[in-house]
Design a protein around this motif. Sequence first.
Motif, PDB file in Angstrom:
ATOM      1  N   THR A 129      -6.820  -4.306  12.183  1.00 45.92           N
ATOM      2  CA  THR A 129      -6.329  -5.005  11.264  1.00 45.92           C
ATOM      3  C   THR A 129      -7.188  -5.080   9.892  1.00 45.92           C
ATOM      4  OG1 THR A 129      -5.608  -7.168  10.789  1.00 45.92           O
ATOM      5  CG2 THR A 129      -7.178  -7.135  12.018  1.00 45.92           C
ATOM      6  N   MET A 130      -6.479  -5.180   8.910  1.00 50.47           N
ATOM      7  CA  MET A 130      -7.196  -5.279   7.510  1.00 50.47           C
ATOM      8  C   MET A 130      -7.506  -6.623   7.050  1.00 50.47           C
ATOM      9  SD  MET A 130      -5.972  -3.738   3.770  1.00 50.47           S
ATOM     10  CE  MET A 130      -4.616  -4.955   3.525  1.00 50.47           C
ATOM     11  N   THR A 131      -8.796  -7.211   7.001  1.00 52.29           N
ATOM     12  CA  THR A 131      -9.328  -8.409   6.779  1.00 52.29           C
ATOM     13  C   THR A 131      -8.980  -8.825   5.263  1.00 52.29           C
ATOM     14  OG1 THR A 131     -11.446  -7.376   5.625  1.00 52.29           O
ATOM     15  CG2 THR A 131     -11.461  -7.994   8.146  1.00 52.29           C
ATOM     16  N   GLY A 132      -8.613 -10.157   5.284  1.00 49.86           N
ATOM     17  CA  GLY A 132      -8.100 -10.618   3.954  1.00 49.86           C
ATOM     18  C   GLY A 132      -6.865 -10.189   3.553  1.00 49.86           C
ATOM     19  N   GLY A 133      -6.150  -9.231   4.202  1.00 49.68           N
ATOM     20  CA  GLY A 133      -4.786  -8.581   3.848  1.00 49.68           C
ATOM     21  C   GLY A 133      -4.536  -8.345   2.720  1.00 49.68           C
ATOM     22  N   MET A 134      -3.430  -8.130   2.039  1.00 57.24           N
ATOM     23  CA  MET A 134      -2.861  -7.897   0.712  1.00 57.24           C
ATOM     24  C   MET A 134      -3.690  -8.735  -0.473  1.00 57.24           C
ATOM     25  SD  MET A 134      -1.376  -5.133   0.898  1.00 57.24           S
ATOM     26  CE  MET A 134      -0.927  -4.655  -0.625  1.00 57.24           C
ATOM     27  N   LEU A 135      -3.893 -10.021  -0.220  1.00 63.07           N
ATOM     28  CA  LEU A 135      -4.777 -10.756  -1.319  1.00 63.07           C
ATOM     29  C   LEU A 135      -6.014 -10.132  -1.551  1.00 63.07           C
ATOM     30  CD1 LEU A 135      -4.091 -14.410   0.244  1.00 63.07           C
ATOM     31  CD2 LEU A 135      -2.849 -13.371  -1.912  1.00 63.07           C
ATOM     32  N   GLU A 136      -6.828  -9.753  -0.421  1.00 65.52           N
ATOM     33  CA  GLU A 136      -8.184  -8.889  -0.575  1.00 65.52           C
ATOM     34  C   GLU A 136      -7.791  -7.719  -1.153  1.00 65.52           C
ATOM     35  OE1 GLU A 136     -12.039  -8.229   1.636  1.00 65.52           O
ATOM     36  OE2 GLU A 136     -11.059  -9.862   2.294  1.00 65.52           O
ATOM     37  N   TRP A 137      -6.930  -7.166  -0.761  1.00 62.97           N
ATOM     38  CA  TRP A 137      -6.465  -5.566  -1.319  1.00 62.97           C
ATOM     39  C   TRP A 137      -6.302  -5.851  -2.941  1.00 62.97           C
ATOM     40  CZ3 TRP A 137      -6.121  -0.784   1.105  1.00 62.97           C
ATOM     41  CH2 TRP A 137      -5.154   0.105   0.150  1.00 62.97           C
ATOM     42  N   THR A 138      -5.637  -6.646  -3.340  1.00 63.19           N
ATOM     43  CA  THR A 138      -5.099  -6.635  -4.683  1.00 63.19           C
ATOM     44  C   THR A 138      -6.580  -7.315  -5.575  1.00 63.19           C
ATOM     45  OG1 THR A 138      -4.087  -8.769  -4.500  1.00 63.19           O
ATOM     46  CG2 THR A 138      -2.759  -6.921  -4.583  1.00 63.19           C
ATOM     47  N   ALA A 139      -7.331  -8.251  -4.870  1.00 65.52           N
ATOM     48  CA  ALA A 139      -8.539  -8.688  -5.449  1.00 65.52           C
ATOM     49  C   ALA A 139      -9.306  -7.636  -5.755  1.00 65.52           C
ATOM     50  CB  ALA A 139      -8.929  -9.694  -4.641  1.00 65.52           C
ATOM     51  N   GLU A 140      -9.399  -6.619  -4.884  1.00 61.62           N
ATOM     52  CA  GLU A 140     -10.206  -5.443  -5.170  1.00 61.62           C
ATOM     53  C   GLU A 140      -9.946  -4.677  -6.026  1.00 61.62           C
ATOM     54  OE1 GLU A 140     -12.257  -4.176  -1.737  1.00 61.62           O
ATOM     55  OE2 GLU A 140     -12.511  -6.034  -0.734  1.00 61.62           O
ATOM     56  N   ILE A 150       0.897  -1.160   0.096  1.00 57.42           N
ATOM     57  CA  ILE A 150      -0.016   0.144   0.014  1.00 57.42           C
ATOM     58  C   ILE A 150       0.970   1.361  -0.160  1.00 57.42           C
ATOM     59  CG2 ILE A 150      -1.620   1.268   1.298  1.00 57.42           C
ATOM     60  CD1 ILE A 150      -2.566  -1.431   2.573  1.00 57.42           C
ATOM     61  N   ALA A 151       0.590   2.146  -0.875  1.00 52.45           N
ATOM     62  CA  ALA A 151       1.412   3.492  -0.893  1.00 52.45           C
ATOM     63  C   ALA A 151       1.382   4.135   0.372  1.00 52.45           C
ATOM     64  CB  ALA A 151       0.884   4.242  -2.169  1.00 52.45           C
ATOM     65  N   GLY A 152       2.533   4.310   0.729  1.00 48.55           N
ATOM     66  CA  GLY A 152       2.728   5.244   2.308  1.00 48.55           C
ATOM     67  C   GLY A 152       2.864   4.258   3.228  1.00 48.55           C
ATOM     68  N   ALA A 153       2.522   2.911   3.175  1.00 44.52           N
ATOM     69  CA  ALA A 153       2.845   1.877   4.464  1.00 44.52           C
ATOM     70  C   ALA A 153       4.192   1.938   4.860  1.00 44.52           C
ATOM     71  CB  ALA A 153       2.350   0.597   3.792  1.00 44.52           C
ATOM     72  N   ARG A 154       4.357   1.580   6.026  1.00 47.62           N
ATOM     73  CA  ARG A 154       5.804   1.416   6.713  1.00 47.62           C
ATOM     74  C   ARG A 154       5.868  -0.095   6.721  1.00 47.62           C
ATOM     75  NH1 ARG A 154       6.397   4.561  12.181  1.00 47.62           N
ATOM     76  NH2 ARG A 154       8.493   3.228  12.094  1.00 47.62           N
ATOM     77  N   HIS A 155       7.099  -0.369   6.545  1.00 47.52           N
ATOM     78  CA  HIS A 155       7.385  -1.950   6.579  1.00 47.52           C
ATOM     79  C   HIS A 155       8.064  -2.294   8.047  1.00 47.52           C
ATOM     80  CE1 HIS A 155      10.173  -5.671   5.668  1.00 47.52           C
ATOM     81  NE2 HIS A 155       8.915  -6.060   5.975  1.00 47.52           N
ATOM     82  N   ILE A 156       7.309  -3.060   8.723  1.00 46.88           N
ATOM     83  CA  ILE A 156       7.691  -3.373  10.085  1.00 46.88           C
ATOM     84  C   ILE A 156       7.380  -4.850  10.256  1.00 46.88           C
ATOM     85  CG2 ILE A 156       7.791  -3.140  12.626  1.00 46.88           C
ATOM     86  CD1 ILE A 156       6.864  -0.218  12.241  1.00 46.88           C
ATOM     87  N   PRO A 157       8.352  -5.728  10.042  1.00 50.77           N
ATOM     88  CA  PRO A 157       8.040  -7.059   9.920  1.00 50.77           C
ATOM     89  C   PRO A 157       7.460  -7.474  11.503  1.00 50.77           C
ATOM     90  CG  PRO A 157      10.382  -7.003   9.051  1.00 50.77           C
ATOM     91  CD  PRO A 157       9.776  -5.684   9.503  1.00 50.77           C
ATOM     92  N   LEU A 158       6.462  -8.585  11.473  1.00 51.56           N
ATOM     93  CA  LEU A 158       5.860  -8.951  12.646  1.00 51.56           C
ATOM     94  C   LEU A 158       6.841  -9.152  13.663  1.00 51.56           C
ATOM     95  CD1 LEU A 158       3.446  -9.704  13.972  1.00 51.56           C
ATOM     96  CD2 LEU A 158       3.610 -11.937  13.324  1.00 51.56           C
TER      97      LEU A 158
END
Length: 102
Positions: A81-92, A31-39
């Motif tokens: 939290t975002m339901t479905g994660g990036m899989l759902e984000w890209t599916a949409e 997602i544009a503007g997201a920060r990467h912080i591994p779990l």
Amino acid sequence: MELTPQQVFSRLAEAQIIDVRETPELLDGMIAGARHIPLSTIPENTAALDPKRPVILGCRSGSRSASAADYVAAAGFDAHTMTGGMLEWTAERLPTVLPQRP
């Protein structure tokens, strides 16, 4: 609290978006503007978050971000939290960017 990708998209300007996936997974798009912080590094990086802004955590499918959101909420943040994660984000067909190289 869970948010759909559309709800997250509508909150991009106000929230801190944190991508908790591992570095190689970012090549699938972020997602544009997201920060990467591994779990695995969330505990030592919560101090870098702005406590005045909501935090939305995302991962590939939604399970890792749910764990991260629980931790961040317990630390006193308004965490989601975002339901479905990036899989759902890209599916949409919501927009993604490739990560910037350091």
